[in-house]
Design a protein around this motif. Structure first.
Motif, PDB file in Angstrom:
ATOM      1  N   CYS A 185      -4.137   0.782 -12.972  1.00  0.00           N
ATOM      2  CA  CYS A 185      -4.510   1.537 -11.780  1.00  0.00           C
ATOM      3  C   CYS A 185      -4.049   0.822 -10.507  1.00  0.00           C
ATOM      4  N   ASP A 186      -3.974  -0.514 -10.539  1.00  0.00           N
ATOM      5  CA  ASP A 186      -3.480  -1.258  -9.381  1.00  0.00           C
ATOM      6  C   ASP A 186      -2.024  -0.877  -9.094  1.00  0.00           C
ATOM      7  N   ILE A 187      -1.246  -0.792 -10.168  1.00  0.00           N
ATOM      8  CA  ILE A 187       0.190  -0.485 -10.014  1.00  0.00           C
ATOM      9  C   ILE A 187       0.376   0.946  -9.522  1.00  0.00           C
ATOM     10  N   ASP A 188      -0.377   1.847 -10.128  1.00  0.00           N
ATOM     11  CA  ASP A 188      -0.217   3.256  -9.752  1.00  0.00           C
ATOM     12  C   ASP A 188      -0.678   3.534  -8.333  1.00  0.00           C
ATOM     13  N   LEU A 189      -1.849   2.961  -7.958  1.00  0.00           N
ATOM     14  CA  LEU A 189      -2.498   3.374  -6.726  1.00  0.00           C
ATOM     15  C   LEU A 189      -2.192   2.477  -5.541  1.00  0.00           C
ATOM     16  N   VAL A 190      -1.929   1.221  -5.799  1.00  0.00           N
ATOM     17  CA  VAL A 190      -1.834   0.262  -4.695  1.00  0.00           C
ATOM     18  C   VAL A 190      -0.402  -0.185  -4.434  1.00  0.00           C
ATOM     19  N   LEU A 191       0.371  -0.477  -5.492  1.00  0.00           N
ATOM     20  CA  LEU A 191       1.686  -1.093  -5.300  1.00  0.00           C
ATOM     21  C   LEU A 191       2.632  -0.240  -4.445  1.00  0.00           C
ATOM     22  N   PRO A 192       2.749   1.069  -4.640  1.00  0.00           N
ATOM     23  CA  PRO A 192       3.658   1.843  -3.771  1.00  0.00           C
ATOM     24  C   PRO A 192       3.299   1.708  -2.292  1.00  0.00           C
ATOM     25  N   ALA A 193       1.989   1.750  -1.999  1.00  0.00           N
ATOM     26  CA  ALA A 193       1.589   1.649  -0.598  1.00  0.00           C
ATOM     27  C   ALA A 193       1.865   0.257  -0.051  1.00  0.00           C
ATOM     28  N   VAL A 194       1.677  -0.771  -0.881  1.00  0.00           N
ATOM     29  CA  VAL A 194       1.920  -2.141  -0.429  1.00  0.00           C
ATOM     30  C   VAL A 194       3.411  -2.345  -0.144  1.00  0.00           C
ATOM     31  N   LEU A 195       4.293  -1.829  -1.028  1.00  0.00           N
ATOM     32  CA  LEU A 195       5.738  -1.950  -0.800  1.00  0.00           C
ATOM     33  C   LEU A 195       6.139  -1.201   0.474  1.00  0.00           C
ATOM     34  N   LYS A 196       5.507  -0.090   0.696  1.00  0.00           N
ATOM     35  CA  LYS A 196       5.797   0.670   1.917  1.00  0.00           C
ATOM     36  C   LYS A 196       5.407  -0.139   3.149  1.00  0.00           C
ATOM     37  N   CYS A 197       4.275  -0.855   3.058  1.00  0.00           N
ATOM     38  CA  CYS A 197       3.847  -1.707   4.182  1.00  0.00           C
ATOM     39  C   CYS A 197       4.879  -2.808   4.436  1.00  0.00           C
ATOM     40  N   MET A 198       5.453  -3.357   3.371  1.00  0.00           N
ATOM     41  CA  MET A 198       6.433  -4.429   3.526  1.00  0.00           C
ATOM     42  C   MET A 198       7.688  -3.928   4.231  1.00  0.00           C
ATOM     43  N   VAL A 199       7.972  -2.650   4.020  1.00  0.00           N
ATOM     44  CA  VAL A 199       9.179  -2.088   4.625  1.00  0.00           C
ATOM     45  C   VAL A 199       8.937  -1.646   6.067  1.00  0.00           C
ATOM     46  N   LEU A 200       7.803  -1.001   6.315  1.00  0.00           N
ATOM     47  CA  LEU A 200       7.609  -0.338   7.599  1.00  0.00           C
ATOM     48  C   LEU A 200       6.834  -1.171   8.631  1.00  0.00           C
ATOM     49  N   VAL A 201       6.076  -2.191   8.187  1.00  0.00           N
ATOM     50  CA  VAL A 201       5.231  -2.942   9.109  1.00  0.00           C
ATOM     51  C   VAL A 201       5.850  -4.306   9.369  1.00  0.00           C
ATOM     52  N   ASN A 202       5.978  -4.639  10.653  1.00  0.00           N
ATOM     53  CA  ASN A 202       6.574  -5.918  11.025  1.00  0.00           C
ATOM     54  C   ASN A 202       5.531  -7.013  11.272  1.00  0.00           C
ATOM     55  N   GLU A 203       4.270  -6.666  11.274  1.00  0.00           N
ATOM     56  CA  GLU A 203       3.220  -7.657  11.543  1.00  0.00           C
ATOM     57  C   GLU A 203       3.247  -8.744  10.473  1.00  0.00           C
ATOM     58  N   LEU A 204       3.321  -9.977  10.920  1.00  0.00           N
ATOM     59  CA  LEU A 204       3.465 -11.099   9.994  1.00  0.00           C
ATOM     60  C   LEU A 204       2.320 -11.189   8.999  1.00  0.00           C
ATOM     61  N   GLN A 205       1.062 -10.968   9.480  1.00  0.00           N
ATOM     62  CA  GLN A 205      -0.097 -11.083   8.590  1.00  0.00           C
ATOM     63  C   GLN A 205      -0.041 -10.039   7.487  1.00  0.00           C
ATOM     64  N   VAL A 206       0.371  -8.818   7.861  1.00  0.00           N
ATOM     65  CA  VAL A 206       0.485  -7.749   6.860  1.00  0.00           C
ATOM     66  C   VAL A 206       1.563  -8.091   5.846  1.00  0.00           C
ATOM     67  N   LYS A 207       2.716  -8.581   6.367  1.00  0.00           N
ATOM     68  CA  LYS A 207       3.817  -8.935   5.460  1.00  0.00           C
ATOM     69  C   LYS A 207       3.389 -10.038   4.502  1.00  0.00           C
ATOM     70  N   LYS A 208       2.687 -11.033   5.031  1.00  0.00           N
ATOM     71  CA  LYS A 208       2.265 -12.158   4.189  1.00  0.00           C
ATOM     72  C   LYS A 208       1.313 -11.686   3.096  1.00  0.00           C
ATOM     73  N   ILE A 209       0.289 -10.897   3.464  1.00  0.00           N
ATOM     74  CA  ILE A 209      -0.690 -10.439   2.469  1.00  0.00           C
ATOM     75  C   ILE A 209      -0.032  -9.496   1.465  1.00  0.00           C
ATOM     76  N   SER A 210       0.884  -8.616   1.973  1.00  0.00           N
ATOM     77  CA  SER A 210       1.576  -7.682   1.069  1.00  0.00           C
ATOM     78  C   SER A 210       2.416  -8.443   0.062  1.00  0.00           C
TER      79      SER A 210
END
Length: 1186
Positions: free
Chosen positions: A1064-1089
């Protein structure tokens, strides 16, 4: 070494003599002496540490021990400034030494008339004189040989002197007493030293001279006593002295003469003191000027009574009485004893009463000067003589002049104390302390009672002879003139007569006399005294086993009228106080009657009339407390007597008085009926009062319940046909009754075996379950009457109140003794220590035990029965906590509510998953977790409510996740409820930024990371991540959602704590996390993602195969297809990072990357994209390097 031997070999129980003999000090002790210069607050001592009593000097003399065991151990002793041989000085220089003593007395007498600055010289001379007399005692004890058989041969000169020493000592002691003279004849300037303040640090010579005379007077007696003991009690004759009658002076005659003179002197001093004493101060003014005189009296008491035991001399009282007789009239010369002088006193009778009273009190002191109140010596014969003199004086009007009739009289506070006082007058034995009475009228009543009883025993009937004389003294005018003290004495006289004579005739006469008194002329205290007198007569009736109905009806009618006045009097506080004085007198009197009556068969029910129905509603505070206390006493007394009578009937008593219990039983029914009729309706009305009721209300209700158990037929009709069950329903099981009342009420009854048997016999099986339900409610509502203001959690115990917490603790202990509860705890293997826990924790332990017991059941019928029983335990649990939810407080109440019900949801999850209990579960969720106020997102919840939910939310989530897994019929709806709860509270408890290390964690994180079953964990995790993905990670265009860093931090902590990555982590969370890595430039978000991706990749290695690895590959493949065309550089950068973690995963993605690259170039229409191909080359390069 010697000390060690003594300590080890000494037996544990030593005689008093041996204890004194072992009191050895390292330094020479200071000889004892009279001294009033000490602080009597120091250690609570009554006498100076240097006194003859406190120092143990008297005790050593009486026990025949060395008077000064640590002194005079050297070969040479210094006395009067000269050196003397210790073992020979008194033999060789006895007359010289006594001459120096007399000279010293003359010197100090001379200095006493000089300047006060000679005090140091006077003190030195006094010390020398007293030390010498102590030396004489020691010498006699150690060195004087007892008398031997006459020796006809020549004696050594020293032996001849030694043989003459006893006679010389008697002569010198006699000369010394002649030299110092009478104590009372000292100059007034010297006697004035008695008045010097004890706190003075420097005393004048006159003070030292006065106390030296006291020392000499006493030490002469001590020396004579020690000499007598050493001479084996043989008479020692003085060779030079013959008294006026031609009798030789002896050691015994000298002792008796000096002792008599000393007592005479002390009495003379007391007369001088008595002259200045006011009659009103007679009992408080002592007969001595200072504590030294007091000590001298005690020393004489101890010494004379000690010698009297060996038939040496007269006892103390005998000598005192002779002196007191001597002051009444001057005796003839032939009657006068040698050494006794007539003492002049203006009022010898009053003085004799006064001094004997105070001398008797000195018998309280032992030989150490400590109080020993058990020690008494009777002087009754002389007191009888004083009584006769008192009755003969003042025209035969009986009075003790210094006691008086009115000024020192006491009015009895209760009817029982009034009767006890009178009964003490009627005692057959003599009363040695009669003269200590503070009321001479009491002595008169005592004498009259004794005369009547003695005449009655001899066959004479004195009452018929004196009846008319007594009755004639009382008429209308005399009765109206009586003061309160006069009324007291009136009742004392007639109560005594009622005891020893014709009771009914006397009581009838008393009632007629009291009718002369008009109510308007009486004060409140007089009326109360009259009521107490009536009850005192009732107590006499009870003791004589006489029916009280006539007198009881007269009293109860008066009580009814006053109770009615009390009810209608509203604003007149003074009037209410006056009425309460009378009403409380009646209540005390009735209680005393019930406590005194043996069988309650004398019409006691007449005293419990309907006046109480008017009194109870008008009572407040202490008034109500008193009435309820009285009611409890009556209930307990009735039950106790009824039980005793019933047991006697069951045993088949055939004794002559067997009819008495039969009649008593009828009266018991009448008493019970009066109690139910006149008291219970008020009790019933108070169980739902606006304010928490008094604890006594619960105690009284328990008493009525037990009365219904013992005498069910007399309970009110609305309680029939099963009054015990009705009482329990009213006060123990009703959800509307105050929990304070319920807990105390049930604590009285839970362990009552007769009550349990009664419920069993009527087939009522829910008794224990309903009691447990009340326990649940009492704990849940422990804060129900507290204000809703914010209070710190640590103040909870203080807020509830210590008394209620103690009551709940006791109730918990008793609940755990119920058979049903014991069975559950036993099956759940709960230790007994849980009984002693805080009630809240004990309740949680019980909830856990029920859950474990249910889980251990195997058959469906057992499980179904257990579900029904647990629901019976709970009752309408949400109704109990509704007051907290309604006002959103107090904080402690909300905390307790959410915690306890949260424990129910978690530990009773298997039970709540059943169809019978699911409706309760839905109500819990609707009322506590998803009420209307929570669904209003724009409305802030109260802090106290939010805090309570935050602390207990993990319990609800874990329980609901279990139920979702178990339920087959309502699974979809339960999943929806779980998702709604997570959706409502995830954001409420989510911080605006990732929390720092050590900060409070999110309640859903606690729920996810606590040890629970795998299905529960997966259900809760999947639902939580689904809610997060749908509501907290959705971008609006390219704009990230709010608090993204906090959401990602939550997800990361879940992965870190669980150390696993689920599908369920892969299905529900990973796509959104990868999207955050691509679209968000905030360092804290990138680090946690990046950290989240790392945890997921490492947890789902592609090379390991399986569903998770396949799904991971699919997610990355879709990610590449979605973002390579626009964000190729960021995508390749992410893939480079993943390649380091999992080479196989990236290798499997190369075809997808290649195709995406071609599609991108084709779409752009610009031919090959060198930058993209270079990034792709780098990925391939890193992949090959791995």
């Amino acid at each position: 070494m010697d000390d060690d031997f003594v300590a080890s070999s000494t037996p544990p129980f030593l005689t008093e003599s041996l204890e004194m003999a072992m009191e050895v000090e390292n330094e020479n002790s200071k000889p004892p002496c009279f001294s009033c210069a000490f602080d009597n607050q120091n250690g609570g001592r009554s006498f100076s540490a240097e006194s003859y009593l406190a120092s143990g000097s008297l005790k050593r003399v009486l026990l025949r021990l060395d008077p000064s065991p640590n002194d005079y151990e050297e070969d040479v002793v210094e006395m009067f400034g000269f050196q003397w041989v210790t073992e020979m000085a008194l033999v060789e220089s006895c007359r010289l030494l006594f001459g120096l003593l007399r000279y010293g007395n003359l010197l100090i007498s001379f200095t006493s008339g000089q300047a006060a600055n000679l005090h140091s010289e006077a003190e030195t001379i006094r010390c020398q004189c007293t030390e010498f007399l102590h030396y004489v005692k020691v010498f006699i004890f150690r060195y004087l040989e007892p008398p031997k058989v006459e020796y006809d041969g020549m004696l050594h000169p020293y032996e001849e002197l030694e043989a003459q020493l006893p006679s010389v000592l008697v002569e010198e002691l006699h000369a010394l007493t002649m030299h110092i003279g009478h104590l009372c004849e000292l100059p007034s300037s010297v006697l004035a030293a008695f008045t010097i303040q004890h706190q003075a640090k420097v005393f004048p010579p006159s003070w030292h001279l006065l106390h030296l005379h006291l020392d000499i007077n006493w030490l002469v007696l001590e020396v004579l006593h020690v000499l007598s003991e050493k001479m084996m009690r043989q008479v020692v004759y003085a060779n030079r002295f013959i008294n006026l009658t031609g009798e030789n002076l002896t050691s015994i005659s000298l002792f008796e003469t000096h002792c008599g003179n000393l007592i005479s002197d002390l009495i003379s001093l007391s007369i001088n003191k008595y002259i200045k004493v006011r009659p009103s101060e007679a009992l408080t003014s002592h007969h001595y000027f200072c504590t030294c005189i007091k000590e001298l009296w005690i020393l004489l008491i101890q010494l004379l009574d000690h010698r009297n035991k060996g038939s040496h001399t007269e006892c103390f009282w005998s000598l005192v009485n002779k002196n007191l007789k001597n002051i009444f009239e001057r005796p003839s010369s032939s009657e006068r004893m040698s050494g006794f002088e007539t003492i002049q006193c203006k009022d010898p009778l009053s003085f004799s009463w006064w001094i004997i009273t105070h001398l008797a009190s000195l018998y309280q002191f032992d030989r150490n000067g400590n109080l020993d109140e058990k020690r008494k010596e009777s002087n009754w014969k002389f007191v009888e003589e004083l009584l006769k003199k008192s009755t003969d004086a003042q025209n035969s009007c009986f009075t003790v002049p210094w006691l008086g009739l009115k000024g020192l009289a006491n009015v009895s506070k209760t009817s029982l104390s009034m009767l006890e006082l009178v009964k003490s007058c009627c005692c057959e034995q003599q009363i040695p302390t009669l003269y200590e009475s503070s009321n001479s009228y009491f002595i008169f009543v005592s004498i009259l009672a004794r005369m009547m009883k003695e005449a009655e025993n001899s066959g004479v009937h004195p009452w018929k002879q004196i009846k008319g004389r007594i009755y004639s003294k009382f008429h209308r005018r005399r009765m109206k003139e009586l003061t309160e003290v006069g009324l007291q004495n009136f009742f004392n006289l007639f109560l005594m007569l009622a005891i020893v004579a014709e009771t009914e005739d006397i009581v009838s006469r008393v009632l007629d006399l009291l009718d002369f008194l008009t109510p308007s002329s009486l004060t409140v205290s007089q009326r109360a005294l009259i009521w107490r007198g009536h009850f005192a007569f009732l107590l006499i009736y009870v003791e004589k086993n006489m029916d009280i109905s006539v007198l009881a009806e007269k009293l109860s009618n008066a009580f009814r009228e006053k109770a009615k006045e009390f009810l209608v009097t509203k604003n007149d506080y003074a009037q209410k106080q006056n009425l309460w004085t009378l009403l409380s007198t009646y209540i005390d009197g009735v209680q005393e009657v019930f406590e005194t009556s043996c069988y309650l068969s004398l019409s006691e029910e007449k005293l419990l009339n309907d006046g109480f129905t008017m009194l109870l509603p008008a009572c407040r505070g202490t008034e109500l407390s008193m009435v309820l206390n009285f009611l409890q006493v009556v209930l307990a007394r009735l039950r106790s007597v009824h039980k005793r009578v019933s047991q006697g009937l069951q045993l088949g008593n055939t004794a002559p008085d067997a009819q008495l219990p039969l009649a008593a039983k009828e009266h018991h029914l009448a008493v019970a009926s009066a109690l139910w009729r006149n008291f219970f309706p008020y009790l019933k009305s108070q169980r739902m009062s606006q304010m928490p009721p008094s604890p006594q209300l619960a105690d009284t209700a328990a008493g009525f319940t037990l009365l219904a158990l013992d005498i069910p037929s007399k309970a009110l009709s609305d309680l029939q046909p099963q009054p015990v069950l009705s009482m329990m329903q009213l006060f123990g099981w009703d959800d509307m009754v105050w929990p304070q009342l319920v807990s105390r009420y049930l604590s009285h009854l839970i362990q009552n075996s007769a009550l349990c048997e009664a419920f069993s016999s009527m087939g009522y099986t829910s008794y224990e379950a309903l009691t447990v339900r009340s326990w649940f409610r009492c704990i849940l509502q422990m804060f129900i009457d507290q204000p809703s203001g914010t209070l710190a959690k640590t103040d909870a115990e203080r807020t509830v109140g210590k008394s209620y917490m103690e009551q709940l603790t006791e109730m918990t202990r008793l609940i755990f003794k119920l058979s049903e509860v014991e069975n559950i705890l036993s099956k759940a293997h709960v230790e007994e220590s849980v009984f002693k826990q805080d009630p809240k924790n004990a309740l949680v332990q019980f909830i856990k035990a029920v859950g474990r017991t249910y889980s251990g059941l195997q058959t469906l019928p057992d499980k179904s029965a257990m579900v029904a029983k647990t629901l019976e335990y709970l009752g309408d649990v949400l109704k109990y906590v509704k007051p907290y939810l309604k006002v959103k407080g107090p904080p402690e109440g909300l905390q307790l509510t959410y915690w306890i019900i949260g424990c129910l949801v978690k530990f009773w999850a298997p039970i709540l998953a059943t169809s019978k209990a699911q409706q309760l579960l839905f109500r819990i969720v609707d009322c506590l977790l998803l009420p209307h106020s929570v669904l209003q997102q724009d409305k802030e919840l109260p802090v106290a409510l939010l805090s309570a939910i935050q602390e207990s939310l993990p319990l609800y989530l874990q329980g609901l996740s279990f139920i979702c897994c178990q339920s087959q019929t309502q699974g979809a709806y339960l999943n929806q409820l779980l998702g709604s709860i997570i959706q409502q509270y995830f954001g409420r408890f989510l911080p605006s930024s990732p929390p720092a290390l050590g900060a409070g964690q999110h309640p859903m994180l606690t729920a996810l990371c606590t040890s629970i079953t795998a299905p529960q964990m997966l259900r809760l995790r999947k639902t939580t991540l689904h809610v997060i993905n749908e509501n907290y990670m959705q971008f609006k265009g390219n704009a990230p959602p709010p608090r993204l860093a906090s959401v990602l931090a939550f997800i990361l902590e879940v992965l870190q704590r669980t150390q696993s990555a689920e599908l369920c982590d892969i299905d529900l969370v990973l796509p959104a996390v990868l999207k955050c890595m691509v679209l968000v430039n905030e360092l804290q978000v990138k680090k946690i993602s990046t950290d989240i991706v790392q945890y997921m990749v490492e947890g789902c290695q592609a090379g390991s195969g399986g569903e998770r690895a396949t799904q991971l590959t699919c997610v990355f493949r879709q990610f590449i297809q979605d973002y390579t065309a626009v964000y190729d550089h960021r995508v390749f950068s992410i893939l480079e990072t993943v390649a380091v973690l999992d080479q196989t995963l990236v290798t499997s993605l190369i075809p997808t990357i290649t195709q995406s690259l071609k599609d991108s170039e084709h779409k752009q229409g610009l031919g090959r994209n060198a930058a993209q191909r270079f990034d792709f080359y780098l990925i391939l390069f890193f992949d090959n390097e791995q």
